[in-house]
Design an enzyme around this catalytic site. Structure first.
Site, PDB file in Angstrom:
ATOM      1  CB  SER A   1      -1.046  -0.139   1.250  1.00 52.90           C
ATOM      2  OG  SER A   1      -1.988   0.818   1.038  1.00 52.90           O
TER       3      SER A   1
ATOM      4  CG  ASP B   1      -6.066  -2.921  -3.580  1.00 46.97           C
ATOM      5  OD1 ASP B   1      -6.699  -2.075  -2.904  1.00 46.97           O
ATOM      6  OD2 ASP B   1      -4.961  -3.430  -3.373  1.00 46.97           O
TER       7      ASP B   1
ATOM      8  CG  HIS C   1      -5.393  -2.840   0.409  1.00 48.48           C
ATOM      9  ND1 HIS C   1      -4.799  -2.308  -0.814  1.00 48.48           N
ATOM     10  CD2 HIS C   1      -4.467  -2.472   1.240  1.00 48.48           C
ATOM     11  CE1 HIS C   1      -4.064  -1.355  -0.352  1.00 48.48           C
ATOM     12  NE2 HIS C   1      -3.748  -1.543   0.871  1.00 48.48           N
TER      13      HIS C   1
END
Length: 509
Positions: free
Chosen positions: A223, A450, A478
């Protein structure tokens, strides 16, 4: 969800929308000659030459230490900042490759918490056998001089402010909440706020790389951790080794574009949840179509806005906390059954389930204390990019575009993007292409559905990086590494262990 997966899920995904992761000692080896030369020119020799004194962490199998970095890299004589580091040594069998630094994202997620709670225990055994697993809490985060902004009760109030204002009085209240949040950060952490940018943290990572004795950095970032890793590679391409950037951010985007893309990402995730939900016998959003499910969820939010429901806590569940609870469950499809149960409870005037999901997202403890995740999240984001909006009028103009991106979440995401408008420290970063010319092959991993880091961001970053290789996971949730795809895990493990990246464009399911 099991505890380890829950930690992983919430650690890696706050993203950018602003809604809103026996004593012993030793020393690192000497830094490389190239690093030493550069450090000397920049006045950083003493930082690259420091010794790490490792000690027992109180967590079995882990060692901890601290390192110093200049508070201001442009003025290294102006004082230090102390950063926390932890590691778990390579377990064998097989020859040790070096150190593997991990970061779970956020920004604001504790890398040490992620290491000790998941990565050093849950990463594939063959990777943990060959690498020392290492984490450093970024400056301003968790154990590394954390940014503080609001007390627990103040944060409780902040998370309950209506983020879909219906009139000018509610607009003023929401804007005032962002202003109070920023003022609290300045009051409690003003001295560190100008120095918590991603560039600063990337430079800290290079100091740590040298102190660990590694010629090149090996790294897995998820991320926001992909932005951190890409920034490192751009600053130090000759020292970028085996870098995995999983669930990538796109450094070329403005804040407003990034927030709108993320809004669409959560809409896509909700559509996947809804399509699954209407096939389940316990779906609280109906059993006919995803469109009807969206209508039912919007109606629930509207009802909670008008009349919050009890939770068994001092706090009631209104629209804002309910929305956060739903968003939290979008990060991992394993949370969908929990979300169905929580939505059913909310429809029956029991908000405890959605409140629990929201508290996990915000890292709120049962005693009412919050981790500094959301404080650091704002501090880093508001420094890395100029604000998406400068005031409520700009938000009002943008709301239709956000609602087009997500009929369910768009209005709330648009208003949440106002959070940096009152920030006390001017942004030092700007949108830019990140090429890292001269770096070794870098693996960028993108998941097609995602929510927090939309797939097109991974495609864009892989294209920008001169040595980028795109690995695609066709699925929900994710990030992709360690989520159950043997194809993804095998490709990344081979890269980390042998240095051979997957073929550019490889797809996994």
């Amino acid at each position: 969800m099991d505890t380890r997966r829950l930690l992983r899920t919430f650690a890696i995904g706050i993203g950018t929308a602003g809604l809103l992761i026996s004593g012993c000692s030793g020393s690192g080896s000497s830094p490389s000659a190239s690093a030493t030369g550069t450090a000397a020119r920049e006045g950083l020799s003493s930082y690259y030459a420091q010794k790490l004194s490792w000690r027992d962490c109180g967590v079995e199998g882990f060692e901890c230490t601290t390192m110093k970095a200049p508070k201001d890299y442009d003025q290294p004589d102006d004082g230090d900042i102390e950063l926390a580091v932890s590691r778990k040594k390579a377990t064998g069998p097989g020859k040790r490759i070096g150190s593997l630094l991990v970061n779970p994202g956020g920004p604001g997620g504790s890398a040490i918490g992620y290491l000790q709670g998941y990565a050093a225990l849950g990463y594939p055994a063959q990777v943990r056998a060959r690498y020392d697993m290492v984490a450093i809490d970024p400056r301003g985060v968790a154990r590394s001089e954390p940014v503080e902004c609001l007390t627990g009760p103040e944060m409780d109030a902040y998370t309950q402010v209506d983020q879909t204002p219906d009139d000018q009085a509610e607009v003023r209240k929401l804007s005032a909440s962002f202003e109070k949040f920023a003022a609290g950060c300045e009051k409690r952490s003003g001295e560190i706020l100008p120095y918590v940018s991603t560039v600063d943290t990337a430079r800290d990572m290079d100091v740590l790389r040298a102190l660990l004795g590694d010629e090149k950095l090996s790294y897995v970032g998820a991320s926001y951790g992909t932005f951190l890793g890409a920034t490192y590679a751009d600053l130090f391409p000759e020292r970028a080794g085996r870098l995995v950037l999983d669930g990538a951010m796109d450094p070329s985007l403005k804040a407003i574009d990034m927030n709108r893309d993320q809004t669409a990402g959560f809409e896509g995730a909700f559509q996947s949840f809804a399509a699954d939900c209407v096939e389940q016998p316990d779906c609280p959003l109906g059993t006919t179509s995803t469109a009807d499910a969206a209508t039912a969820l919007k109606q629930l939010f509207k009802d909670l806005d008008a009349k919050p429901v009890p939770t068994g806590d001092d706090r009631e569940l209104g629209e804002s906390l309910a929305t956060t609870g739903v968003i939290a469950a979008m990060y991992d499809e394993a949370a969908w059954p929990q979300l169905r149960e929580a939505l059913t409870g909310a429809q029956r005037s029991d908000g405890s389930g959605l409140l629990s999901l929201a508290d996990s997202y915000y890292e709120r403890e049962p005693n009412g204390k919050y981790a500094n995740l959301m404080f650091a999240n704002a501090a880093v984001n508001c420094l890395d990019l100029p604000p998406a909006f400068d005031g409520p009028d700009a938000v009002e103009k943008a709301v239709p575009d956000f609602e087009k991106a997500s009929p369910v979440f768009g209005r709330g995401f648009a208003w949440a993007s106002l959070n940096c408008a009152h920030w006390p420290t001017e942004a030092t970063g700007t949108p830019h292409r990140t090429e890292a010319k001269g770096a070794d092959p870098i693996v960028v991993v993108g998941t097609t559905r995602d929510p927090a880091t939309p797939y097109q961001w991974s495609r864009s970053l892989a294209e920008q990086l001169s040595s980028g290789t795109l690995l695609t996971y066709e699925g929900d949730g994710h990030t992709a590494y360690g989520r159950g795809s043997d194809c993804v895990d095998t490709a990344i493990n081979t890269y980390l262990l042998e240095g051979t990246p997957p073929t550019d464009g490889k797809k996994c399911t």
